[in-house]
Structures are given as structure tokens and as C-alpha cells.
Write an enzyme that holds these catalytic residues in place. Structure first.
Site, PDB file in Angstrom:
ATOM      1  NE  ARG A  37      -2.764  -7.430  10.325  1.00 50.99           N
ATOM      2  CZ  ARG A  37      -2.496  -6.124  10.319  1.00 50.99           C
ATOM      3  NH1 ARG A  37      -2.489  -5.445  11.438  1.00 50.99           N
ATOM      4  NH2 ARG A  37      -2.215  -5.510   9.196  1.00 50.99           N
ATOM      5  CE  LYS A 197       1.465   8.030   1.675  1.00 47.53           C
ATOM      6  NZ  LYS A 197       0.862   6.773   1.781  1.00 47.53           N
ATOM      7  N   GLY A 350      -3.083  -3.417   2.825  1.00 38.92           N
ATOM      8  CA  GLY A 350      -3.314  -2.014   3.200  1.00 38.92           C
ATOM      9  C   GLY A 350      -4.644  -1.491   2.706  1.00 38.92           C
ATOM     10  N   GLY A 373       3.068  -3.391   3.068  1.00 43.13           N
ATOM     11  CA  GLY A 373       4.480  -3.131   2.750  1.00 43.13           C
ATOM     12  C   GLY A 373       5.178  -4.358   2.187  1.00 43.13           C
TER      13      GLY A 373
END
Ligand code: AMP
Length: 393
Positions: A37, A197, A350, A373
Site C-alpha cells: 500500500r 457471501k 480483497g 469494498g
């Protein structure tokens, strides 16, 4: 309309507040275990230095409650300083007296890093007074934290109200890659969705079914769709609250002429662990006492056939329990097929990003998003707070 970027501003001798994503993983002793990052933020930081700007960096790290030394950005200051081979000033508050003083003392070409934004509860509340304080440190605001662009916080949203604002290089690249793939895809346009999910991807599935030519589903998500079709999925992970949704999406795919592909065989085992013996099913049915762990060989063949002709491929969610070696084969085989297709391949952040990097395909796909996200929100067709507040050209 296009978002302004860092290159649209004259930054010479100006104080530029840059929201970066320095939310790096650390071990128990506070050592940074992956500085990816920090590396992703370098193009924007280096550009500003080369243009003689006064650079003020801010970021969150983890989920502290109030001031908590364990979540300090000091280790990041040290690492960044080593990488850039230059001193970096550090403010031990966020927009408090130390930040104000050090921002005022900053000379052109120098860098100041503020302490963890989340030490202030006002940050996540998008508190107007706090946003104003942050803004008062600088003349220009640049958002380069794509991973936080779906959040409506002071540093990602509120602050843009009070300063001329634009996107940094990383943010601009993410917008360009993801938005172009969604709004103007070369066809056939294929989406691959997996993971566990269904509930988190409802908006994405709905939006993609209006747009793609083929939707490939794998991972645990597939069992909810198979169950919706009346297929026995044994003990597999199923999201029973979303069976009705899956039924409506199967109908939607038919209505919109989307080729919806579901697994036709599986790798199954009794329990979700590395020691449970796995077998391959003959067809889509899974025996009562077994769980689906990965897509089977016939499914791999079916999916590869569809992927071969793809020109744009978007992928979010692993196709099996990729963290366990014996269940990463499906994800790996499909990844190989995606690369071999030569399509414009966009990988969501992710878990999917980790899978691609761990399997050694980092430089073989077109783009790996840095935001899990945030990339899902863009695939939903939603406007992201961290982007919508930035000025347009
Ligand atoms: P998500 O956060 O929804 O993208 O889910 C990612 C997780 O889905 C990973 O940790 C995978 O291990 C998990 N996953 C993928 N396939 C399966 C499966 N067949 N059964 C259980 N979990 C799965």
C-alpha cells in the site's frame, strides 16, 4: 465528465493534503509485513515532490478507539522515509497544534505525515468542524485512497468541501480501469463472481446482469444458486436468506439473454479443513453429508470454454476455499484461462487480489484493484463518496 486529477493543479510551493491508504498489515511487534500500500502511493508522492509541492499525507490504520499507540503511523513514517531516502516530518496529532505548526513550517519538496486519522472519532463521523480543520492545513486536497473511497469520512469526503480537490494517480487509475470496464466494455463481457457471501454481492449481481454477456458463478455463492434450482447441495455453505433472490436473478439472466454458468461438478469433503479427504462429484448434486469446496474438473472445462473468447473479464471472489491448497485448483485454472484469453482482465480487491498475487499472477492480469469494498461498489454502479466530491475538469 471527468474527475480532476493531480496533474490539473499547479502545486508548486502549495501545501497539498493527500489522503493515502497506509492501512498496512503489521505483526505483533508493529513490524510492517507487507508494504504494498505504501508502494502504491509512491507515484503521487514522488510527482508532488518533483513539482516542489509541500506534501501533507494522512491515512487511517486499523480500527483504534481513541488514541492508541498500537495503531500509530510512526512505523509507516520510518518505512516511507527508508523507501524515499529522505526525512519525513511526523505530526503526533491529527489537525491539532502539532499538525498546524509542522504544516506551516513545511518547505517545498518536503513531506509531513499526520498521525492516524482514526484517533479522532470525528473522522468517521464526517464531522464538519474536523473536516474544516484538516482542510485548513493545506491549499489543495488530493484523494489517492481508492480503498476508502466508498467511505463518507472527513478525510475522504468532508474535506473536499473546503479545498480545490482532485484524484491522485492511484485513484485515477482505479476509476479509469473499473469504470471503463463497466461503462464501455469490449464484448464478450464476462463477469466471474465467487466467494462466500451472496448478501454482499446482491447489488453487483443485479447490476452485472444488466450488462454482461456471461456471468460465471463459483465459490460458496454457487450453492445458493444451485439450491434455488432445486439441486441438492448437501452440507455446503448456503445463504438461505437469499434463495428467493437467486431465483429472481436466474430469471433475470434468461430475460436479459445473459449466459449464466453454474458449477456442473464439485470437489467435496466432509469438513472444511486441510485434512478432510476430498472427492469429485459426478454431477451438480452433492451428497447429504458432504460440503462443496471447489469447482470440479468438468466445471473448469465449461468455464474455460466461455472465458476463451472474452474481451473484458471482471472477477470478484475466489471460486473455492483457495486458502487451503487442495481447494485452490479451480481458482488457479480459471485464472490461467483468463490470462490466456488476452482479455482486459480486472480483478476486484480483497480475497481475489490475494489469490491472484499468491498464485503468482500479479503481473499477468490487466489490473488488480486495491479496494475490495470500493471496487464492489463501483461494480454495483454506485457513486463513491470519495470520488463524487472531487472536482470535475
Ligand atoms: P467473499 O469475502 O464473499 O469474497 O468470500 C471469500 C471467501 O469465500 C474465502 O475465504 C473463501 O475461502 C470462501 N469460499 C470460497 N468458496 C467456498 C466454498 N465452496 N465453501 C466455503 N467457503 C468458500
Amino acid at each position: 465528465m471527468k474527475t480532476k486529477t493531480i496533474e490539473d493543479f499547479n502545486v508548486k510551493d502549495k501545501r497539498v493534503l493527500v489522503r493515502v491508504d497506509f492501512n498496512v498489515p503489521q505483526d505483533d511487534n508493529g513490524n510492517i509485513t507487507d508494504d504494498n500500500r505504501i508502494m502504491e502511493a509512491l507515484p503521487t508522492i514522488k510527482y508532488l515532490i518533483s513539482k516542489d509541492a509541500k506534501v501533507i499525507l494522512c491515512s487511517h490504520l486499523g480500527r483504534p478507539i481513541g488514541f492508541d499507540k498500537k495503531f500509530s503511523l510512526l512505523p509507516v513514517q520510518k518505512r516511507l522515509s527508508q523507501i524515499l531516502k529522505t526525512d519525513i516530518a511526523f505530526a503526533d496529532d491529527v489537525a491539532g497544534p502539532d499538525s498546524v505548526q509542522k504544516a506551516n513550517e513545511l518547505k517545498s519538496g518536503e513531506i509531513l505525515l499526520l498521525e492516524n486519522l482514526r484517533f479522532m472519532h470525528e473522522e468517521e463521523e464526517n464531522n464538519t468542524e474536523f473536516s474544516k480543520k484538516l482542510a485548513s492545513l493545506a491549499d489543495i486536497y488530493i484523494n489517492d485512497a481508492f480503498g476508502s473511497a466508498h467511505r463518507k469520512h472527513s478525510s475522504t469526503y468532508g474535506v473536499a468541501e473546503f479545498l480545490p480537490s482532485g484524484a491522485g494517480f492511484l485513484m485515477a487509475k482505479e476509476i479509469e480501469m473499473l469504470s471503463t470496464a463497466i461503462t464501455n466494455p469490449k464484448r464478450p463481457f464476462i463477469a466471474i463472481l465467487g466467494g462466500a457471501k451472496v448478501s454482499e454481492k446482491i447489488g453487483v449481481i443485479k447490476n452485472l446482469l444488466e450488462n454482461v454477456n456471461t456471468l460465471i458463478i463459483g465459490g460458496a455463492m454457487a450453492y445458493t444458486f444451485l439450491k434455488a434450482q432445486g439441486v441438492n447441495v448437501g452440507n455446503s455453505l448456503v445463504d438461505d436468506n437469499n434463495i428467493k433472490f437467486a431465483i429472481s436473478m436466474i430469471a433475470k439472466a434468461q430475460e436479459n439473454n445473459v449466459n449464466l454458468l453454474l458449477p456442473i461438478d464439485h470437489i467435496v469433503a466432509k469438513e472444511l479443513n486441510k485434512d478432510s479427504k476430498s472427492i469429485v462429484t459426478i454431477g451438480a448434486e452433492i451428497p447429504q453429508n458432504l460440503m462443496g469446496m471447489d469447482i470440479g474438473p468438468k466445471t473448469v472445462k465449461l468455464y474455460k470454454q466461455a472465458i476463451k473468447n472474452g474481451k473484458t473479464i471482471i472477477w470478484n471472489g475466489p471460486l473455492g476455499v483457495f486458502e487451503i491448497k487442495q481447494y485452490c485448483e479451480g481458482t488457479k485454472a480459471i485464472l490461467k484461462a483468463v490470462v490466456a484469453s488476452g482479455a482486459n482482465s480486472i480483478i476486484g480487491g480483497g480475497d481475489t487480489a490475494s489469490a491472484v498475487i499468491n498464485l503468482g499472477y500479479k503481473n499477468k492480469v490487466t489490473h488488480i484493484s486495491t479496494g475490495g469494498g470500493a471496487s464492489l461498489k463501483l461494480l454495483e454502479g454506485a457513486r463513491l463518496p470519495g470520488i463524487e466530491k472531487l472536482q470535475n475538469k
